[in-house]
Design an enzyme around this catalytic site. Structure first.
Site, mmCIF file in Angstrom:
data_model
loop_
_atom_site.group_PDB
_atom_site.id
_atom_site.type_symbol
_atom_site.label_atom_id
_atom_site.label_comp_id
_atom_site.label_asym_id
_atom_site.label_seq_id
_atom_site.Cartn_x
_atom_site.Cartn_y
_atom_site.Cartn_z
ATOM 1 C CB CYS A 181 18.166 -9.524 15.201
ATOM 2 S SG CYS A 181 17.338 -10.995 15.835
ATOM 3 N N PRO A 225 27.493 -13.773 12.022
ATOM 4 C CG PRO A 225 26.421 -11.848 12.803
ATOM 5 C CD PRO A 225 27.254 -12.372 11.666
HETATM 6 C C1 LIG Z 1 20.109 -19.461 13.120
HETATM 7 C C2 LIG Z 1 20.501 -18.057 12.740
HETATM 8 C C3 LIG Z 1 21.025 -17.209 13.701
HETATM 9 C C4 LIG Z 1 21.373 -15.900 13.370
HETATM 10 N N1 LIG Z 1 21.919 -15.095 14.319
HETATM 11 C C5 LIG Z 1 22.310 -13.845 14.008
HETATM 12 C C6 LIG Z 1 22.946 -13.020 14.971
HETATM 13 O O1 LIG Z 1 23.203 -13.414 16.127
HETATM 14 N N2 LIG Z 1 23.274 -11.756 14.589
HETATM 15 C C7 LIG Z 1 23.046 -11.288 13.315
HETATM 16 O O2 LIG Z 1 23.374 -10.142 13.013
HETATM 17 N N3 LIG Z 1 22.482 -12.066 12.382
HETATM 18 C C8 LIG Z 1 22.129 -13.326 12.701
HETATM 19 N N4 LIG Z 1 21.600 -14.125 11.741
HETATM 20 C C9 LIG Z 1 21.588 -13.666 10.340
HETATM 21 C C10 LIG Z 1 22.869 -14.115 9.622
HETATM 22 O O3 LIG Z 1 24.012 -13.510 10.193
HETATM 23 C C11 LIG Z 1 22.820 -13.762 8.132
HETATM 24 O O4 LIG Z 1 22.617 -12.385 7.992
HETATM 25 C C12 LIG Z 1 21.715 -14.513 7.400
HETATM 26 O O5 LIG Z 1 21.685 -15.887 7.766
HETATM 27 C C13 LIG Z 1 21.880 -14.376 5.873
HETATM 28 O O6 LIG Z 1 23.138 -14.861 5.471
HETATM 29 P P1 LIG Z 1 23.326 -16.371 4.868
HETATM 30 O O7 LIG Z 1 22.323 -16.513 3.750
HETATM 31 O O8 LIG Z 1 24.747 -16.434 4.410
HETATM 32 O O9 LIG Z 1 23.016 -17.327 5.982
HETATM 33 C C14 LIG Z 1 21.203 -15.427 12.052
HETATM 34 C C15 LIG Z 1 20.676 -16.279 11.084
HETATM 35 C C16 LIG Z 1 20.323 -17.576 11.409
HETATM 36 C C17 LIG Z 1 19.781 -18.478 10.337
#
Ligand SMILES: Cc1cc2nc3c(=O)[nH]c(=O)nc-3n(C[C@H](O)[C@H](O)[C@H](O)COP(=O)(O)O)c2cc1C
Length: 304
Positions: free
Chosen positions: A96, A11
């Site tokens: 979050c 997400p």
């Molecule tokens: C711009 C942005 C928006 C995000 N929005 C959410 C969200 O709506 N819900 C959530 O559980 N995590 C949210 N996250 C966290 C991501 O789901 C994820 O846990 C985090 O980016 C780490 O994973 P990655 O390194 O693959 O990006 C968000 C992260 C970013 C950067």
């Protein structure tokens, strides 16, 4: 390697909206996709200015809808609304770190500090829907409180079917590296998340014992990467074709006035690292007209 349904897209608020999810689905027909987080207050109140409150998920395959909030009753009602709209499972945001969510609303990462409330929220959601409920959390509130395993045990007892853990604490935000430990013995499956960008990263967390992998930022400007992970697609010959299709979906969904500015960040991601991308971005950021924007994209990527 993980099966395709053990691969999740993360997400991402303001990013994994319906248009982006359609693009992801095109490249990866059978992965598990999660919506951006939706407030239980906004959903239950039926706030008309929030278009995603009216999404239907019937046509979106294996899709989890993510909610956030601190009120168990409202969260249960919100879960039911999303289930009725066609979500295949409900994910509860317990990670979050943004102050608006984690501090002021007492939701998101705050629930890592109040496992009793977290349990009540999960139980309420699980009782109000007959589809799986999951949580998405982090290692803990801060370095001194890395108690995610306790939260997962509470979640399991409260009716959660699985959990996703991002290998950072709330205090870390997005700084430093995601640092997941080998998966401990826990009563429900655990999906690994954080900095997973390559097939090697996925294999590493699988060897560490995790039951699936969730990919977020690695998909920005390159949504086909999820299809590469599950062998359902490759990098397209012309990225501009994908960018144009994404733009069309955004325009259909939000309309021209909101859609053109909404596409700017995606244009920056799609063009990152390409020659003359800085000039391209400057132009894109000045445009308000959809026809002009399409022309600039076609010219930049030489799309016929
Ligand atoms: C711009 C942005 C928006 C995000 N929005 C959410 C969200 O709506 N819900 C959530 O559980 N995590 C949210 N996250 C966290 C991501 O789901 C994820 O846990 C985090 O980016 C780490 O994973 P990655 O390194 O693959 O990006 C968000 C992260 C970013 C950067």
């Amino acid at each position: 390697m993980f099966n395709n349904n053990q691969i999740f897209t993360a997400p991402l608020a303001g990013i994994t909206d319906k248009p982006f999810r359609k693009i992801l689905r095109k490249f990866a027909p059978d992965v598990s996709i999660v919506t951006e987080m939706i407030s239980c207050h906004s959903l239950v109140g039926g706030h008309k200015n929030c278009i995603r409150n009216f999404d239907t998920y019937e046509d979106e395959g294996d899709i989890g809808a993510q909610i956030f909030g601190a009120d168990p009753v409202l969260m249960g009602e919100a879960a039911k609304i999303l289930k009725d709209a066609g979500a295949k499972w409900i994910d509860i945001n317990m990670g979050c770190p943004v102050p608006k969510v984690a501090t002021r609303a007492g939701a998101g990462a705050f629930l890592m500090r109040d496992h009793v409330l977290a349990g009540k929220i999960i139980e309420s959601c699980a009782k109000s829907v007959q589809i799986p409920v999951s949580i998405k959390t982090r290692l803990g509130w801060d370095e001194a409180h890395k108690d995610w395993q306790d939260l997962v045990r509470v979640a399991a007892l409260s009716g959660a079917a699985f959990a996703t853990v991002h290998g950072r604490t709330r205090a870390q935000g997005y700084a430093g590296n995601s640092d997941l430990p080998p998966k401990p013995i826990l009563p429900i499956p655990i999906i690994a998340n954080g900095d997973l960008k390559t097939i090697d990263d996925m294999e590493r967390v699988q060897k560490m014992g995790y039951d699936g992998a969730m990919i977020g930022r690695a998909l920005l400007g390159q949504p086909w990467v999820v299809g590469e992970f599950c062998s359902t697609s490759e990098k397209p010959d012309n990225v501009g074709v994908v960018a144009l299709e994404h733009l069309e979906l955004i325009l259909d969904y939000y309309g021209e006035k909101a859609g053109v500015p909404m596409f700017r960040k995606h244009a920056a991601w799609y063009s990152a690292g390409m020659p003359n991308s800085a000039q391209f971005r400057i132009k894109v950021n000045q445009i308000t007209d959809a026809t002009e924007l399409k022309k600039i994209i076609k010219d930049f990527w030489s799309v016929n």
